[in-house]
Write a protein that holds these residues in place. Structure first.
Motif, PDB file in Angstrom:
ATOM      1  N   UNK C   1      23.108  24.722  30.165  1.00 29.85           N
ATOM      2  CA  UNK C   1      22.959  26.159  29.919  1.00 29.85           C
ATOM      3  C   UNK C   1      23.179  26.486  28.453  1.00 29.85           C
ATOM      4  N   UNK C   2      24.304  25.908  27.919  1.00 35.70           N
ATOM      5  CA  UNK C   2      24.597  26.146  26.514  1.00 35.70           C
ATOM      6  C   UNK C   2      23.544  25.539  25.591  1.00 35.70           C
ATOM      7  N   UNK C   3      23.044  24.366  26.022  1.00 39.20           N
ATOM      8  CA  UNK C   3      22.038  23.686  25.206  1.00 39.20           C
ATOM      9  C   UNK C   3      20.794  24.569  25.082  1.00 39.20           C
ATOM     10  N   UNK C   4      20.383  25.151  26.210  1.00 36.72           N
ATOM     11  CA  UNK C   4      19.212  26.029  26.204  1.00 36.72           C
ATOM     12  C   UNK C   4      19.463  27.212  25.273  1.00 36.72           C
ATOM     13  N   UNK C   5      20.692  27.763  25.362  1.00 35.46           N
ATOM     14  CA  UNK C   5      21.010  28.926  24.542  1.00 35.46           C
ATOM     15  C   UNK C   5      20.909  28.589  23.061  1.00 35.46           C
ATOM     16  N   UNK C   6      21.487  27.407  22.682  1.00 32.38           N
ATOM     17  CA  UNK C   6      21.447  27.044  21.264  1.00 32.38           C
ATOM     18  C   UNK C   6      20.029  26.784  20.809  1.00 32.38           C
ATOM     19  N   UNK C   7      19.221  26.188  21.687  1.00 30.99           N
ATOM     20  CA  UNK C   7      17.823  25.949  21.312  1.00 30.99           C
ATOM     21  C   UNK C   7      17.106  27.273  21.092  1.00 30.99           C
ATOM     22  N   UNK C   8      17.356  28.227  21.993  1.00 30.57           N
ATOM     23  CA  UNK C   8      16.727  29.544  21.819  1.00 30.57           C
ATOM     24  C   UNK C   8      17.154  30.175  20.511  1.00 30.57           C
ATOM     25  N   UNK C   9      18.478  30.058  20.229  1.00 30.79           N
ATOM     26  CA  UNK C   9      18.999  30.643  18.993  1.00 30.79           C
ATOM     27  C   UNK C   9      18.331  30.011  17.780  1.00 30.79           C
ATOM     28  N   UNK C  10      18.226  28.664  17.816  1.00 28.77           N
ATOM     29  CA  UNK C  10      17.632  27.939  16.689  1.00 28.77           C
ATOM     30  C   UNK C  10      16.189  28.378  16.482  1.00 28.77           C
ATOM     31  N   UNK C  11      15.417  28.422  17.590  1.00 30.65           N
ATOM     32  CA  UNK C  11      13.999  28.805  17.477  1.00 30.65           C
ATOM     33  C   UNK C  11      13.896  30.220  16.925  1.00 30.65           C
ATOM     34  N   UNK C  12      14.740  31.132  17.445  1.00 32.08           N
ATOM     35  CA  UNK C  12      14.659  32.518  16.992  1.00 32.08           C
ATOM     36  C   UNK C  12      14.990  32.631  15.511  1.00 32.08           C
ATOM     37  N   UNK C  13      16.074  31.939  15.088  1.00 36.68           N
ATOM     38  CA  UNK C  13      16.468  32.010  13.676  1.00 36.68           C
ATOM     39  C   UNK C  13      15.347  31.469  12.793  1.00 36.68           C
ATOM     40  N   UNK C  14      14.742  30.362  13.233  1.00 38.96           N
ATOM     41  CA  UNK C  14      13.676  29.769  12.416  1.00 38.96           C
ATOM     42  C   UNK C  14      12.477  30.712  12.327  1.00 38.96           C
ATOM     43  N   UNK C  15      12.126  31.354  13.453  1.00 37.82           N
ATOM     44  CA  UNK C  15      10.986  32.279  13.431  1.00 37.82           C
ATOM     45  C   UNK C  15      11.278  33.450  12.504  1.00 37.82           C
ATOM     46  N   UNK C  16      12.505  34.007  12.628  1.00 37.96           N
ATOM     47  CA  UNK C  16      12.857  35.161  11.785  1.00 37.96           C
ATOM     48  C   UNK C  16      12.851  34.758  10.314  1.00 37.96           C
ATOM     49  N   UNK C  17      13.435  33.569   9.997  1.00 37.52           N
ATOM     50  CA  UNK C  17      13.457  33.117   8.600  1.00 37.52           C
ATOM     51  C   UNK C  17      12.032  32.926   8.084  1.00 37.52           C
ATOM     52  N   UNK C  18      11.180  32.346   8.934  1.00 30.93           N
ATOM     53  CA  UNK C  18       9.795  32.144   8.516  1.00 30.93           C
ATOM     54  C   UNK C  18       9.111  33.457   8.201  1.00 30.93           C
ATOM     55  N   UNK C  19       9.301  34.446   9.088  1.00 32.65           N
ATOM     56  CA  UNK C  19       8.696  35.754   8.855  1.00 32.65           C
ATOM     57  C   UNK C  19       9.195  36.373   7.569  1.00 32.65           C
ATOM     58  N   UNK C  20      10.520  36.298   7.340  1.00 31.63           N
ATOM     59  CA  UNK C  20      11.084  36.925   6.140  1.00 31.63           C
ATOM     60  C   UNK C  20      10.564  36.244   4.884  1.00 31.63           C
ATOM     61  N   UNK C  21      10.542  34.890   4.881  1.00 30.14           N
ATOM     62  CA  UNK C  21      10.090  34.205   3.669  1.00 30.14           C
ATOM     63  C   UNK C  21       8.620  34.498   3.394  1.00 30.14           C
ATOM     64  N   UNK C  22       7.786  34.537   4.451  1.00 25.89           N
ATOM     65  CA  UNK C  22       6.375  34.855   4.221  1.00 25.89           C
ATOM     66  C   UNK C  22       6.238  36.253   3.645  1.00 25.89           C
ATOM     67  N   UNK C  23       7.005  37.196   4.196  1.00 25.76           N
ATOM     68  CA  UNK C  23       6.923  38.579   3.719  1.00 25.76           C
ATOM     69  C   UNK C  23       7.362  38.667   2.263  1.00 25.76           C
ATOM     70  N   UNK C  24       8.473  37.954   1.925  1.00 27.26           N
ATOM     71  CA  UNK C  24       8.961  38.004   0.544  1.00 27.26           C
ATOM     72  C   UNK C  24       7.927  37.409  -0.406  1.00 27.26           C
TER      73      UNK C  24
END
Lengths: 89, 171, 134
Positions: C1-24
């Motif tokens: 359960x925790x593993x899934x949560x951390x994977x989701x967190x990692x994917x979300x953080x990476x997507x958000x970082x990608x969006x921000x860097x592209x926008x910048x």
């Protein structure tokens, strides 16, 4: 959680795309327009990847790969044309 | 490379072993699955393409040591991440007319074209610098700095951090 | 359960970082004043933007679909290899059309000028670099 992140990513990339379009239309020099086009291609690749995550399918990777290749080749061809007045010498 | 009278087996059928390996790996990545059939097709491509295109590659770039190359790649990857954050910070929080951008000319000690190409690529991907041109005799690199208060320090940074390592790898 | 949560967190953080860097990166394209400074924005910020999006996709397919997806590495390598080359070409095109080699650029400190303006030396004492003939 991934859904919200995807939404955020789509918004960011769409805004980035609008800014690129702005530079493409405004760009005082031709090289600015080439640069804007190149950036647009890179943003499109990111957009395709996000869409692939949203649809949970790997079908779009080939599209992204082709986009990367065509973007590179078209930018280089355009710059070569600006540099030499000819693409293939 | 002076061609001997009778080229050896490896020289003839495997002119570029590294290229063969790279082509096979790229083919496997393109297939996106591990299968023996794919590996065979990849190996055939990896052996045929270097033989067919060997006229375009008269010299082969020599890697002195692989682990130095890998450590160089790791340094560059870390620098790319740092560079991105640094440039993003400069874009967001610095007034555009306060940027001290300038041109610098970096004299090169490297001689082989492959090493110079790699250096130019590295310079473009790392903090605040874009390589823009090469001198006509290939011995100096024109670099544009986004924000360099001290141009001489930027030249020294490029020479010590990247060029010295590349010199160890290629020459 | 925790593993899934951390994977989701990692994917979300990476997507958000990608969006921000592209926008910048694209914002830098608008904000900065001349082409050479503008060139810095897309070559760096956008490359990391795409890079983290690709990493997010890789982690996502690895964890949630249990497929090892290798195409992303290929795209990432291709982009990292080609970004400096396109930047170099755009810079050369700009140099040729909008700068004066005597006034705007530093000297080469060599007998020859920059290759965009000067022909390479005639005697092939040293093979010219592949980028020199661009």
């Amino acid at each position: 959680m991934i859904g919200y992140a995807l939404l955020f990513g789509f918004v960011c990339l769409s805004l980035a795309f609008l800014l690129n379009l702005w530079r493409l239309v405004l760009g005082p020099t031709l090289t600015d327009r080439v640069l804007a086009g190149d950036t647009m291609v890179i943003n499109v690749i990111a957009l395709i990847m996000l869409y692939g995550i949203m649809e949970t399918t790997a079908v779009y990777f080939e599209a992204a790969l082709l986009f990367a290749m065509f973007g590179f080749i078209s930018t280089v061809a355009y710059c070569k044309f600006l540099l030499r007045g000819d693409v293939i010498e | 490379m002076a061609s001997p009278a009778k080229p050896g087996f490896f020289k003839r059928y495997l002119p570029h072993p590294l290229l063969t390996l790279t082509l096979t790996v790229v083919w496997m990545l393109l297939l996106n699955s591990l299968s023996w059939g794919g590996l065979v097709v990849g190996l055939v491509l990896g052996i045929l393409i270097p033989i067919l295109s060997s006229h375009f590659w008269p010299d082969r770039p020599r890697l002195k040591s692989l682990h130095k190359f890998i450590s160089y790649a790791l340094v560059v990857m870390w620098d790319i991440v740092v560079a991105n954050i640094q440039v993003a910070y400069l874009i967001l929080f610095r007034r555009a007319d306060k940027l001290r951008s300038c041109w610098i000319s970096v004299p090169l000690d490297l001689k082989s074209p492959e090493a110079i190409t790699l250096l130019a690529g590295t310079v473009t991907m790392t903090p605040g610098t874009v390589s823009s041109d090469l001198s006509a005799d290939g011995r100096a690199l024109l670099v544009h700095c986004l924000d360099a208060p001290d141009p001489a320090a930027a030249v020294a940074h490029i020479k010590t951090r990247y060029e010295a390592r590349l010199k160890e790898i290629f020459e | 359960m925790d593993k899934i949560f951390f994977a989701e967190l990692l994917v979300s953080v990476l997507i958000v970082a990608g969006g921000i860097f592209s926008l910048v990166g694209s914002f830098g394209l608008i904000k900065l004043k001349d082409l050479m400074t503008r060139l810095h924005a897309p070559t760096k910020a956008t490359t990391l933007g795409v890079g983290s999006t690709l990493l997010a996709s890789m982690v996502y397919f690895l964890v949630f679909e249990s497929k090892i997806s290798m195409h992303e590495i290929l795209i990432l390598l291709f982009l990292f290899l080609t970004a400096p080359i396109t930047a170099h070409f755009v810079a050369k095109a700009y140099l040729l059309r909008h700068t004066d080699p005597q006034k705007d650029l530093p000297q080469t400190q060599r007998p020859h000028g920059w290759s965009t303006f000067d022909a390479p030396p005639a005697s092939p004492t040293k093979p010219p670099s592949p980028k020199a003939d661009g």
